[in-house]
Design a protein around this motif. Structure first.
Motif, mmCIF file in Angstrom:
data_model
loop_
_atom_site.group_PDB
_atom_site.id
_atom_site.type_symbol
_atom_site.label_atom_id
_atom_site.label_comp_id
_atom_site.label_asym_id
_atom_site.label_seq_id
_atom_site.Cartn_x
_atom_site.Cartn_y
_atom_site.Cartn_z
ATOM 1 N N MET A 85 -44.194 -2.248 -24.037
ATOM 2 C CA MET A 85 -42.898 -2.396 -23.644
ATOM 3 C C MET A 85 -42.594 -1.281 -22.846
ATOM 4 O O MET A 85 -43.205 -0.007 -22.989
ATOM 5 N N PHE A 121 -42.463 6.215 -22.966
ATOM 6 C CA PHE A 121 -42.972 4.742 -22.769
ATOM 7 C C PHE A 121 -43.602 4.690 -21.292
ATOM 8 O O PHE A 121 -43.216 5.542 -20.457
ATOM 9 N N ARG A 131 -35.229 -3.650 -27.990
ATOM 10 C CA ARG A 131 -35.184 -2.210 -28.923
ATOM 11 C C ARG A 131 -35.216 -2.665 -30.397
ATOM 12 O O ARG A 131 -36.079 -2.153 -30.981
ATOM 13 N N TYR A 155 -38.971 -3.877 -30.870
ATOM 14 C CA TYR A 155 -39.657 -2.754 -30.640
ATOM 15 C C TYR A 155 -39.852 -2.099 -32.344
ATOM 16 O O TYR A 155 -40.856 -1.843 -32.982
ATOM 17 N N TYR A 170 -39.889 1.723 -20.667
ATOM 18 C CA TYR A 170 -38.888 2.334 -20.909
ATOM 19 C C TYR A 170 -37.605 1.660 -20.548
ATOM 20 O O TYR A 170 -36.744 1.818 -21.397
ATOM 21 N N PHE A 178 -36.724 -1.009 -23.209
ATOM 22 C CA PHE A 178 -36.216 -0.485 -24.335
ATOM 23 C C PHE A 178 -34.812 0.191 -24.384
ATOM 24 O O PHE A 178 -34.137 -0.193 -25.265
ATOM 25 N N GLU A 213 -34.892 6.349 -31.002
ATOM 26 C CA GLU A 213 -36.163 6.180 -30.160
ATOM 27 C C GLU A 213 -37.263 7.203 -30.703
ATOM 28 O O GLU A 213 -36.897 8.030 -31.233
#
Length: 309
Positions: free
Chosen positions: A57, A201, A69, A72, A59, A62, A196
């Motif tokens: 994934m 990422f 998100r 993830y 950034y 995300f 996070e």
């Protein structure tokens, strides 16, 4: 920089030259995923790299896509335990021994598993952060990953995943149905939803102070030693380029070709778990490399998690 001096450990001259560079001290290590594969954490680009089956994934995904998100965290909750349970291997312990012997001045690692620290290394720059911490994107609170794991386990009783391979970033691939039934929790401090992992990422940049610290280590080195990295991304390759600019020798130990091979003073193609202990013994007079400095205390507190890996 000289051309590649060797490709396998069968070339005794290459190993001897590597020993000579390390024995002189002032070694800055740059490590990649290849040093952790013997601990059960797969890499992305090695012989069996996870990029063959899994796209990490970014950034941008995300931060901008709530669905991404959520996906993830569902996948990470299922897979984080394997990374947390991983133990330092012989390669990590050999590097720690070289540092304790005064030959390695510091380690820049692209990994997020903290296995260098747990093996006993002290001067470690976690270039891409660590999976052991969680940051709230709303209030900035930093908290232990264990705390989030316990809250997610309580919110998702019966969330059982078994048999799925764990990816290098600590997650597993889940079905859409499994992701849909996963319940996410908010920040314990502010209740915000933008939690996070404290990692960099794909597509994000490493914080400038951390990069500056890494360059300082490289620029003050007598040798830069690359361990288990293909150097495909600029994040690690830039340290090879900087060493070349300063005429600092670069030694590479990796299974398979790397982007930095043409700039290497010496290159050895060999498993790190075999080569590094041999190297440590050769340059420290045969002293035994140390074992792991500690175990992971969090695991004893979270043994009843419903996630089955």
């Amino acid at each position: 920089m000289g051309a590649v001096a060797a490709k396998t450990t069968n070339d005794g001259a290459a190993f001897d030259r590597l020993c000579g560079l390390v024995a002189a001290g002032g070694v800055a290590v740059v490590s990649g995923a290849g040093i952790s594969t013997d601990s059960g954490i797969p890499d992305y680009r090695g012989p069996n790299g996870a990029l063959r089956r899994h796209t990490p994934m970014t950034y941008q995904q995300f931060t901008k896509e709530p669905g991404a998100r959520h996906r993830y965290w569902a996948r990470s909750h299922a897979g984080w335990r394997q990374v947390a349970r991983a133990e330092p291997n012989a390669g990590h312990r050999a590097v720690a021994h070289l540092e304790q012997a005064g030959l390695v001045t510091g380690i820049i690692t692209q990994n997020v598993d903290e296995l260098h620290q747990r093996a006993g290394s002290r001067q470690v720059i976690d270039l891409h952060g660590s999976l052991s911490r969680v940051v709230c994107g709303d209030c900035g609170q930093v908290s232990p990953r264990l705390d989030l794991d316990e809250r997610l386990s309580a919110a998702n009783p019966g969330f059982r995943i078994s048999g799925a391979p764990t990816n290098p970033d600590g997650d597993v691939t889940l079905s859409a149905e499994a992701v849909a039934r996963f319940v996410m929790v908010g920040c314990r401090g502010c209740g915000g939803e933008r939690l996070e992992p404290d990692v960099v990422f794909f597509g994000a940049t490493v914080p400038r102070p951390r990069v500056a610290q890494a360059f300082d280590l490289v620029e003050s080195a007598r040798t830069v030693l690359i361990l288990g990295s293909s150097l495909t991304v600029m994040s690690g390759y830039r340290f090879v380029l900087r060493a070349a600019e300063l005429d600092i020798p670069v030694a590479i130990v990796n299974q398979g070709l790397t982007r930095g091979d043409s700039r290497a003073t010496v290159r050895v193609d060999a498993p790190l778990g075999t080569l590094l202990p041999r190297l440590a013994v050769a340059v420290t007079g045969g002293e035994r490399t140390p074992g792991p400095s500690r175990t992971v205390p969090s695991l004893a507190l979270s043994g009843d998690s419903p996630a089955e890996l």
